[in-house]
Scaffold this motif. Structure first.
Motif, PDB file in Angstrom:
ATOM      1  N   VAL A  37      32.983  44.667  53.505  1.00  0.00           N
ATOM      2  CA  VAL A  37      31.541  44.752  53.745  1.00  0.00           C
ATOM      3  C   VAL A  37      31.241  45.822  54.793  1.00  0.00           C
ATOM      4  CG1 VAL A  37      29.563  43.510  54.733  1.00  0.00           C
ATOM      5  CG2 VAL A  37      31.003  42.394  53.032  1.00  0.00           C
ATOM      6  N   GLY A  38      31.971  45.803  55.894  1.00  0.00           N
ATOM      7  CA  GLY A  38      31.761  46.790  56.949  1.00  0.00           C
ATOM      8  C   GLY A  38      32.011  48.209  56.487  1.00  0.00           C
ATOM      9  N   THR A  39      33.042  48.384  55.642  1.00  0.00           N
ATOM     10  CA  THR A  39      33.357  49.713  55.125  1.00  0.00           C
ATOM     11  C   THR A  39      32.239  50.233  54.227  1.00  0.00           C
ATOM     12  OG1 THR A  39      35.719  49.271  55.242  1.00  0.00           O
ATOM     13  CG2 THR A  39      35.014  51.029  53.763  1.00  0.00           C
ATOM     14  N   PHE A  40      31.750  49.387  53.331  1.00  0.00           N
ATOM     15  CA  PHE A  40      30.695  49.829  52.423  1.00  0.00           C
ATOM     16  C   PHE A  40      29.379  50.081  53.150  1.00  0.00           C
ATOM     17  CE2 PHE A  40      33.505  47.901  49.149  1.00  0.00           C
ATOM     18  CZ  PHE A  40      33.753  49.086  48.469  1.00  0.00           C
ATOM     19  N   VAL A  41      29.059  49.236  54.136  1.00  0.00           N
ATOM     20  CA  VAL A  41      27.854  49.472  54.934  1.00  0.00           C
ATOM     21  C   VAL A  41      27.982  50.800  55.667  1.00  0.00           C
ATOM     22  CG1 VAL A  41      26.546  48.672  56.955  1.00  0.00           C
ATOM     23  CG2 VAL A  41      27.198  47.056  55.172  1.00  0.00           C
ATOM     24  N   LEU A  45      25.589  54.047  54.959  1.00  0.00           N
ATOM     25  CA  LEU A  45      24.773  54.585  56.051  1.00  0.00           C
ATOM     26  C   LEU A  45      25.186  56.004  56.422  1.00  0.00           C
ATOM     27  CD1 LEU A  45      24.385  51.443  58.317  1.00  0.00           C
ATOM     28  CD2 LEU A  45      22.652  52.517  56.880  1.00  0.00           C
ATOM     29  N   ASN A  46      26.474  56.309  56.343  1.00  0.00           N
ATOM     30  CA  ASN A  46      26.910  57.683  56.593  1.00  0.00           C
ATOM     31  C   ASN A  46      26.307  58.649  55.576  1.00  0.00           C
ATOM     32  OD1 ASN A  46      28.452  57.491  58.937  1.00  0.00           O
ATOM     33  ND2 ASN A  46      30.273  56.874  57.801  1.00  0.00           N
ATOM     34  N   LEU A  47      26.296  58.242  54.307  1.00  0.00           N
ATOM     35  CA  LEU A  47      25.723  59.099  53.271  1.00  0.00           C
ATOM     36  C   LEU A  47      24.225  59.331  53.492  1.00  0.00           C
ATOM     37  CD1 LEU A  47      27.545  57.708  50.117  1.00  0.00           C
ATOM     38  CD2 LEU A  47      27.931  59.902  51.247  1.00  0.00           C
ATOM     39  N   VAL A  48      23.551  58.333  54.045  1.00  0.00           N
ATOM     40  CA  VAL A  48      22.111  58.455  54.273  1.00  0.00           C
ATOM     41  C   VAL A  48      21.794  59.159  55.594  1.00  0.00           C
ATOM     42  CG1 VAL A  48      20.005  57.108  54.685  1.00  0.00           C
ATOM     43  CG2 VAL A  48      21.572  56.439  52.863  1.00  0.00           C
ATOM     44  N   ILE A  64      25.839  50.080  63.452  1.00  0.00           N
ATOM     45  CA  ILE A  64      25.212  49.130  62.526  1.00  0.00           C
ATOM     46  C   ILE A  64      26.260  48.421  61.681  1.00  0.00           C
ATOM     47  CG2 ILE A  64      23.697  48.962  60.507  1.00  0.00           C
ATOM     48  CD1 ILE A  64      22.010  51.205  61.780  1.00  0.00           C
ATOM     49  N   SER A  65      27.295  49.124  61.257  1.00  0.00           N
ATOM     50  CA  SER A  65      28.330  48.471  60.454  1.00  0.00           C
ATOM     51  C   SER A  65      29.096  47.436  61.268  1.00  0.00           C
ATOM     52  CB  SER A  65      29.284  49.495  59.849  1.00  0.00           C
ATOM     53  OG  SER A  65      30.053  50.127  60.832  1.00  0.00           O
ATOM     54  N   GLU A  66      29.328  47.700  62.557  1.00  0.00           N
ATOM     55  CA  GLU A  66      29.974  46.690  63.411  1.00  0.00           C
ATOM     56  C   GLU A  66      29.107  45.439  63.517  1.00  0.00           C
ATOM     57  OE1 GLU A  66      32.913  46.340  64.960  1.00  0.00           O
ATOM     58  OE2 GLU A  66      33.642  48.216  64.113  1.00  0.00           O
ATOM     59  N   PHE A  67      27.809  45.625  63.702  1.00  0.00           N
ATOM     60  CA  PHE A  67      26.909  44.469  63.776  1.00  0.00           C
ATOM     61  C   PHE A  67      26.829  43.738  62.439  1.00  0.00           C
ATOM     62  CE2 PHE A  67      25.179  46.376  67.710  1.00  0.00           C
ATOM     63  CZ  PHE A  67      25.247  45.246  68.512  1.00  0.00           C
ATOM     64  N   SER A  68      26.936  44.462  61.320  1.00  0.00           N
ATOM     65  CA  SER A  68      26.929  43.782  60.026  1.00  0.00           C
ATOM     66  C   SER A  68      28.187  42.935  59.856  1.00  0.00           C
ATOM     67  CB  SER A  68      26.800  44.799  58.887  1.00  0.00           C
ATOM     68  OG  SER A  68      27.979  45.547  58.726  1.00  0.00           O
TER      69      SER A  68
END
Length: 103
Positions: A37-41, A45-48, A64-68
């Protein structure tokens, strides 16, 4: 950028504690799902964010990925761990439904 990355210290330490907690419950599959989940988030987000904000976007995506990942752990713990109030008759403070069979 260092000032922005300083915000990641607390979530990383908290996630490390939650990693250890989940591993102590003998649930490595949950750890794998959480990292996926963290990797995909982070990837999304990196792509955006990187095209618009450069390295600031990458830092923000990482935070944000750490918080997710922390959110996923807290959601899983709340749904799967039964926290009970400690009592004078030495009842456990929390209990988990863990399969304790020896293989």
């Amino acid at each position: 950028i260092v000032k922005l990355l300083a915000f990641i210290l607390l979530p990383v330490f908290l996630r490390f504690f939650l990693d250890s907690f989940v591993l102590a419950l003998k649930r490595p599959g949950i750890l794998f799902i959480n990292y996926a989940v963290g990797t995909f988030v982070n990837l999304f987000l990196n792509l955006v964010l990187i095209p618009k904000f450069s390295f600031y976007g990458a830092c923000t995506a990482t935070i944000i990925s750490e918080f997710s990942m922390i959110g996923f752990y807290l959601f899983w713990i709340k749904r799967n761990i039964c926290f009970m109030k400690g009592r004078a008759d030495n009842q456990p403070v929390f209990s988990a439904s863990i399969d304790a069979r020896q293989e």
